[in-house]
Design a protein around this motif. Sequence first.
Motif, PDB file in Angstrom:
ATOM      1  N   ARG A  77     -14.110  21.333 -19.333  1.00  0.00           N
ATOM      2  CA  ARG A  77     -13.524  20.004 -19.204  1.00  0.00           C
ATOM      3  C   ARG A  77     -12.789  19.670 -20.495  1.00  0.00           C
ATOM      4  NH1 ARG A  77     -14.351  14.614 -20.325  1.00  0.00           N
ATOM      5  NH2 ARG A  77     -13.783  13.171 -18.631  1.00  0.00           N
ATOM      6  N   GLU A  93      -9.856  13.951 -23.614  1.00  0.00           N
ATOM      7  CA  GLU A  93      -8.740  13.079 -23.254  1.00  0.00           C
ATOM      8  C   GLU A  93      -7.491  13.371 -24.087  1.00  0.00           C
ATOM      9  OE1 GLU A  93      -9.800   8.977 -23.243  1.00  0.00           O
ATOM     10  OE2 GLU A  93     -11.388   9.213 -21.740  1.00  0.00           O
ATOM     11  N   TYR A 105      -8.680  23.624 -15.293  1.00  0.00           N
ATOM     12  CA  TYR A 105      -9.722  22.635 -14.969  1.00  0.00           C
ATOM     13  C   TYR A 105      -9.343  21.842 -13.719  1.00  0.00           C
ATOM     14  CZ  TYR A 105     -12.742  18.519 -15.446  1.00  0.00           C
ATOM     15  OH  TYR A 105     -13.628  17.508 -15.205  1.00  0.00           O
ATOM     16  N   GLY A 151     -13.281  17.311  -7.775  1.00  0.00           N
ATOM     17  CA  GLY A 151     -13.804  16.372  -8.759  1.00  0.00           C
ATOM     18  C   GLY A 151     -13.068  16.451 -10.081  1.00  0.00           C
ATOM     19  N   ALA A 152     -12.731  17.682 -10.498  1.00  0.00           N
ATOM     20  CA  ALA A 152     -11.994  17.866 -11.752  1.00  0.00           C
ATOM     21  C   ALA A 152     -10.605  17.251 -11.652  1.00  0.00           C
ATOM     22  CB  ALA A 152     -11.892  19.353 -12.079  1.00  0.00           C
ATOM     23  N   ARG A 153      -9.968  17.424 -10.504  1.00  0.00           N
ATOM     24  CA  ARG A 153      -8.635  16.836 -10.301  1.00  0.00           C
ATOM     25  C   ARG A 153      -8.700  15.307 -10.379  1.00  0.00           C
ATOM     26  NH1 ARG A 153      -3.754  18.485  -8.147  1.00  0.00           N
ATOM     27  NH2 ARG A 153      -4.629  20.569  -7.864  1.00  0.00           N
ATOM     28  N   GLN A 154      -9.706  14.730  -9.748  1.00  0.00           N
ATOM     29  CA  GLN A 154      -9.871  13.283  -9.782  1.00  0.00           C
ATOM     30  C   GLN A 154     -10.157  12.801 -11.198  1.00  0.00           C
ATOM     31  OE1 GLN A 154     -12.950  12.501  -6.926  1.00  0.00           O
ATOM     32  NE2 GLN A 154     -11.639  12.901  -5.144  1.00  0.00           N
ATOM     33  N   ASP A 155     -10.905  13.581 -11.933  1.00  0.00           N
ATOM     34  CA  ASP A 155     -11.232  13.253 -13.323  1.00  0.00           C
ATOM     35  C   ASP A 155      -9.958  13.160 -14.160  1.00  0.00           C
ATOM     36  OD1 ASP A 155     -12.520  12.887 -15.753  1.00  0.00           O
ATOM     37  OD2 ASP A 155     -12.959  15.021 -16.021  1.00  0.00           O
ATOM     38  N   VAL A 156      -9.089  14.175 -14.059  1.00  0.00           N
ATOM     39  CA  VAL A 156      -7.835  14.187 -14.823  1.00  0.00           C
ATOM     40  C   VAL A 156      -6.900  13.088 -14.328  1.00  0.00           C
ATOM     41  CG1 VAL A 156      -5.743  15.526 -15.287  1.00  0.00           C
ATOM     42  CG2 VAL A 156      -7.989  16.617 -15.458  1.00  0.00           C
ATOM     43  N   ALA A 209      -7.683  10.207 -13.150  1.00  0.00           N
ATOM     44  CA  ALA A 209      -8.143   8.929 -13.696  1.00  0.00           C
ATOM     45  C   ALA A 209      -7.736   8.786 -15.160  1.00  0.00           C
ATOM     46  CB  ALA A 209      -9.663   8.820 -13.552  1.00  0.00           C
ATOM     47  N   THR A 210      -7.846   9.867 -15.906  1.00  0.00           N
ATOM     48  CA  THR A 210      -7.433   9.842 -17.314  1.00  0.00           C
ATOM     49  C   THR A 210      -5.943   9.577 -17.445  1.00  0.00           C
ATOM     50  OG1 THR A 210      -9.190  11.392 -17.931  1.00  0.00           O
ATOM     51  CG2 THR A 210      -7.343  11.185 -19.452  1.00  0.00           C
TER      52      THR A 210
END
Length: 328
Positions: free
Chosen positions: A40, A43, A259, A265-270, A272-273
């Motif tokens: 991961r 930011e 990532y 989930g990883a795609r959604q994480d990025v 959101a960032t």
Amino acid sequence: MKHQFLMLLAATCLLILAPVAFASGASSIRDRQVDAAIVRPDEETVSEAYVYLLGRLLMLNQERADIERGDRSYNRFIFEPLKAGSEAAGEIALHTAWIAVDDHIPVIIEIPKIDGRRFSVLIMDEWGSEIANINPQTFPLKPSGTFALVKAGSNVKVPNDATRIMLHSDKARLLGAIKVSGDPAQAEAIRRLMTIKTLFKPALAQKRAQRPTKAPILDNQTLIGATIFDNVELIIGDTLDVASNAAAMQEKARQVARYVMSSAGARQDVAATLLQVISGFQAYAKKSCGDKVALWFDGRCSCSNANWCRAAGNYSRFIERADTPLAR
């Protein structure tokens, strides 16, 4: 004898089992390497990688828009409409072009002598990095006259009175700007004196010019989200980036891409960032490139981060020219 037989049997078993154990160990090593590759990113890494890719993607989108509205022509000026002469003194008469050369065909730019008003002819590579900025301050010995744009590594012949400018690839973007100074008619007349021509079978330059890569299309306001990392190799492999940190930035982009593609989930994480990154970048570009005169004449924005600075300049020009009608 029995002891020797048992020793031989044990050795045979080891030989049989060793490849299996080795393969299992190798598989385990590969698995650990894959796991190590998909980590991961923090930011800052996501932010830097995104802005780096965005800078090139903005140039790709601008090239495609300009070529399509300019009848798919390279080596041809697009003149932006002039504003009313009563507006602020900072207004400019702008003309742009996409340059296409090859090993045998240079492009010749003629710049007339211009006295009493500020002007600039900025030549940028396909990433938005400055190659040359022709004006009285940077070219005091020759701010006007004949200039030959040639492909990197080419020894093609050019006119004897031409100043040779080597590009970073076989294409470049030209931005010409003249200060209106309250006299639009004169500014218009001057900028129309600037010319582009190709030597040695000019039609071939159009035919040979590689069309813009079919990269994702950007929206002027929302730009693009995590999808940008689905196209990393397309974006960075399209043309050479000569920036000193290019290799490091490209590795960051690949790390984030691995990532993003590892799971939903990883795609959604990025994604959101990136909501914060995009809004921050847009505010940064507006603040750093708010002086439109400096943006077009000087070719750079007032910022310390070279990666963000280049992308911010590309973005500000992209927004400034969005939906601008074509002036012949």
